[in-house]
Scaffold this active site. Structure first.
Site, mmCIF file in Angstrom:
data_model
loop_
_atom_site.group_PDB
_atom_site.id
_atom_site.type_symbol
_atom_site.label_atom_id
_atom_site.label_comp_id
_atom_site.label_asym_id
_atom_site.label_seq_id
_atom_site.Cartn_x
_atom_site.Cartn_y
_atom_site.Cartn_z
ATOM 1 N N HIS A 98 12.936 -2.925 1.479
ATOM 2 C CA HIS A 98 12.359 -1.645 1.904
ATOM 3 C C HIS A 98 13.207 -0.516 1.351
ATOM 4 O O HIS A 98 14.442 -0.585 1.399
ATOM 5 C CB HIS A 98 12.302 -1.546 3.433
ATOM 6 N N TYR B 121 11.308 8.710 0.807
ATOM 7 C CA TYR B 121 11.249 7.690 -0.250
ATOM 8 C C TYR B 121 11.847 8.144 -1.578
ATOM 9 O O TYR B 121 11.822 7.390 -2.553
ATOM 10 C CB TYR B 121 9.793 7.239 -0.444
ATOM 11 N N PRO C 196 0.782 -1.227 0.000
ATOM 12 C CA PRO C 196 0.000 0.000 0.000
ATOM 13 C C PRO C 196 0.821 1.289 0.000
ATOM 14 O O PRO C 196 1.839 1.389 0.683
ATOM 15 C CB PRO C 196 -0.828 -0.101 1.284
ATOM 16 N N ASN C 197 0.328 2.223 -0.788
ATOM 17 C CA ASN C 197 0.836 3.603 -0.889
ATOM 18 C C ASN C 197 2.111 3.734 -1.708
ATOM 19 O O ASN C 197 2.544 4.858 -1.975
ATOM 20 C CB ASN C 197 1.033 4.229 0.502
ATOM 21 N N GLU D 132 12.763 -9.790 1.134
ATOM 22 C CA GLU D 132 12.021 -8.616 1.631
ATOM 23 C C GLU D 132 12.841 -7.366 1.313
ATOM 24 O O GLU D 132 14.049 -7.341 1.568
ATOM 25 C CB GLU D 132 11.851 -8.766 3.150
ATOM 26 N N ARG E 9 4.603 12.257 -2.729
ATOM 27 C CA ARG E 9 4.664 12.774 -1.363
ATOM 28 C C ARG E 9 5.903 12.197 -0.655
ATOM 29 O O ARG E 9 6.471 11.196 -1.089
ATOM 30 C CB ARG E 9 3.405 12.360 -0.569
ATOM 31 N N ARG F 253 14.017 3.857 11.967
ATOM 32 C CA ARG F 253 12.773 4.622 12.071
ATOM 33 C C ARG F 253 11.999 4.227 13.349
ATOM 34 O O ARG F 253 12.605 3.780 14.306
ATOM 35 C CB ARG F 253 11.962 4.436 10.781
ATOM 36 N N ALA G 84 3.392 -1.057 4.669
ATOM 37 C CA ALA G 84 2.918 -1.094 6.063
ATOM 38 C C ALA G 84 2.497 -2.496 6.490
ATOM 39 O O ALA G 84 2.574 -2.839 7.681
ATOM 40 C CB ALA G 84 1.761 -0.118 6.243
ATOM 41 N N ASN H 97 7.993 -5.909 -1.228
ATOM 42 C CA ASN H 97 7.959 -4.787 -0.294
ATOM 43 C C ASN H 97 6.494 -4.653 0.130
ATOM 44 O O ASN H 97 5.705 -4.000 -0.550
ATOM 45 C CB ASN H 97 8.449 -3.497 -0.948
HETATM 46 O O1 CA2 Z 1 10.721 1.765 3.285
HETATM 47 C C1 CA2 Z 1 9.844 1.082 2.771
HETATM 48 O O2 CA2 Z 1 9.931 0.642 1.621
HETATM 49 C C2 CA2 Z 1 8.545 0.809 3.524
HETATM 50 O O3 CA2 Z 1 8.129 -0.529 3.217
HETATM 51 C C3 CA2 Z 1 7.538 1.813 3.017
HETATM 52 C C4 CA2 Z 1 6.198 1.763 3.754
HETATM 53 C C5 CA2 Z 1 6.390 1.785 5.264
HETATM 54 O O4 CA2 Z 1 5.161 1.575 5.922
HETATM 55 C C6 CA2 Z 1 7.381 0.728 5.719
HETATM 56 O O5 CA2 Z 1 7.550 0.850 7.120
HETATM 57 C C7 CA2 Z 1 8.723 0.895 5.032
HETATM 58 C C8 CA2 Z 1 5.328 2.949 3.367
HETATM 59 C C9 CA2 Z 1 5.087 3.090 1.915
HETATM 60 C C10 CA2 Z 1 4.421 4.388 1.671
HETATM 61 O O6 CA2 Z 1 4.928 4.913 0.489
HETATM 62 C C11 CA2 Z 1 4.761 6.231 0.247
HETATM 63 C C12 CA2 Z 1 5.424 6.723 -0.836
HETATM 64 C C13 CA2 Z 1 5.325 8.053 -1.130
HETATM 65 C C14 CA2 Z 1 4.545 8.882 -0.345
HETATM 66 C C15 CA2 Z 1 3.886 8.370 0.736
HETATM 67 C C16 CA2 Z 1 3.981 7.041 1.044
#
Ligand code: CA2
Length: 144
Positions: free
Chosen positions: A100, A22, A9-10, A98, A17, A107, A77, A74
């Protein structure tokens, strides 16, 4: 060799954002990077993203029926919450790495927990988009 890359997700919001965490490149940029890397390595690739836990589980099950050799995942969340994704990986028994984008270990505390990590044979974090290519190389090494 066929590799499936799964994003949770996201991650479709990449580049839109939170560029400080990221990066400023988009999800499309990530897909292009992975497709080029797969071509250079002469492997077949399928890339999938969903904001829904059940769809991620279904794609892992799909991998079983479509002769996928390895999975780069990946779960975003869902990394930190999903027993369902862990169970799906265990059920299909396909080697998985896995990945990230951010350095999850530096974090918040809740990001230190990884359910999928209980199945994946390797975890790569904090290497940005390159971490996905690194994960692909680790899988290729294991599979050949
Ligand atoms: O660092 C990573 O790749 C994560 O898997 C990204 C997840 C986070 O919940 C993990 O703890 C670490 C979040 C992805 C959200 O991606 C976004 C990208 C751009 C803007 C907002 C969110």
């Amino acid at each position: 060799m066929k590799i499936l890359v799964i994003n949770g997700p996201n991650l479709n919001f990449l580049g839109i954002r939170e560029p400080d965490i990221y990066g400023k490149n988009t999800y499309r940029d990530l897909c292009a990077l992975l497709e080029n890397a797969a071509k250079e390595r002469n492997v077949d690739i399928e890339i999938f993203q969903s904001n829904h836990e059940g769809e991620l589980v279904e794609k892992i099950q799909w991998a079983y029926f479509h002769k996928v050799d390895g999975i780069v995942i990946n779960p975003a969340a869902y990394t930190h919450t999903s027993v369902a994704i862990l169970d799906a990986l265990k059920a299909v028994n396909i080697p998985a790495v896995e990945v990230h984008i951010s350095d999850v270990d530096s974090r918040e505390d809740f990001r230190q927990i990884s359910y999928v990590g209980k199945y994946c044979f390797k975890r790569i974090a904090g290497e940005g988009f390159d971490g996905y290519v690194h994960a692909m190389d680790v899988l290729i090494d294991k599979l050949k």
